[in-house]
Design a protein around this motif. Structure first.
Motif, short mmCIF file in Angstrom:
data_model
loop_
_atom_site.label_atom_id
_atom_site.label_comp_id
_atom_site.label_asym_id
_atom_site.label_seq_id
_atom_site.Cartn_x
_atom_site.Cartn_y
_atom_site.Cartn_z
N GLN A 8 57.44 67.93 28.39
CA GLN A 8 56.11 68.54 28.30
C GLN A 8 55.39 68.48 29.65
OE1 GLN A 8 54.43 69.90 25.76
NE2 GLN A 8 55.84 69.60 24.08
N GLU A 9 55.48 67.35 30.31
CA GLU A 9 54.82 67.16 31.59
C GLU A 9 55.42 68.06 32.67
OE1 GLU A 9 53.92 63.29 34.26
OE2 GLU A 9 54.01 62.96 32.10
N ILE A 10 56.74 68.18 32.67
CA ILE A 10 57.41 69.04 33.64
C ILE A 10 57.02 70.49 33.44
CG2 ILE A 10 59.67 69.88 34.39
CD1 ILE A 10 60.77 67.08 33.68
N VAL A 11 56.99 70.94 32.18
CA VAL A 11 56.62 72.33 31.87
C VAL A 11 55.19 72.59 32.29
CG1 VAL A 11 56.21 73.94 29.98
CG2 VAL A 11 58.30 72.58 30.02
N LYS A 12 54.28 71.64 32.02
CA LYS A 12 52.87 71.83 32.40
C LYS A 12 52.72 71.94 33.92
CE LYS A 12 48.29 69.81 31.77
NZ LYS A 12 47.84 70.22 33.08
N GLU A 13 53.42 71.10 34.66
CA GLU A 13 53.35 71.17 36.13
C GLU A 13 53.87 72.49 36.66
OE1 GLU A 13 55.32 67.84 37.85
OE2 GLU A 13 53.86 66.39 37.07
N GLU A 14 54.97 72.98 36.09
CA GLU A 14 55.52 74.26 36.54
C GLU A 14 54.58 75.42 36.22
OE1 GLU A 14 58.32 75.20 38.28
OE2 GLU A 14 58.36 73.07 38.73
N LEU A 15 53.98 75.40 35.03
CA LEU A 15 53.04 76.47 34.68
C LEU A 15 51.79 76.42 35.55
CD1 LEU A 15 53.30 76.57 30.79
CD2 LEU A 15 54.13 78.26 32.42
N ASP A 16 51.30 75.22 35.85
CA ASP A 16 50.14 75.09 36.72
C ASP A 16 50.45 75.58 38.13
OD1 ASP A 16 48.63 74.10 34.67
OD2 ASP A 16 48.85 72.00 35.27
N ARG A 17 51.68 75.39 38.56
CA ARG A 17 52.08 75.82 39.90
C ARG A 17 52.18 77.34 39.97
NH1 ARG A 17 56.74 77.20 42.30
NH2 ARG A 17 57.98 76.82 40.45
N VAL A 18 52.64 77.98 38.88
CA VAL A 18 52.89 79.42 38.90
C VAL A 18 51.66 80.23 38.50
CG1 VAL A 18 54.25 81.26 37.86
CG2 VAL A 18 55.35 79.12 38.49
#
Length: 73
Positions: free
Chosen positions: A40-50
């Motif tokens: 969940q944390e990895i997905v959130k970081e990637e979405l925030d980056r993109v």
């Protein structure tokens, strides 16, 4: 017989140089212990980056009220 001794000396010297280089490399680049992140944390970081936040209120409201034709099915 002399050739074999010379070969073993050269091979030993090369091995010693390789060992010293490996030890120096390990001392200069220690592995950083990184905390394991859950998915969940990895997905959130990637979405925030993109994704870029929408600053225009009207556009943000239209996007939140948008319904796709496939969503009705």
């Amino acid at each position: 017989m002399d050739n074999l001794i010379i070969f073993l000396i050269i091979l030993g010297a090369a091995g010693l140089i390789a060992l010293v280089a490996f030890i120096i490399h390990r001392l200069m680049h220690p592995k950083l212990k990184e905390d394991k992140k859950d998915e969940q944390e990895i997905v959130k970081e990637e979405l925030d980056r993109v994704l870029v936040p929408i600053e225009d209120e009207k556009t943000a409201e239209e996007i939140s009220n948008y319904k796709d034709k496939e969503d009705d099915k």
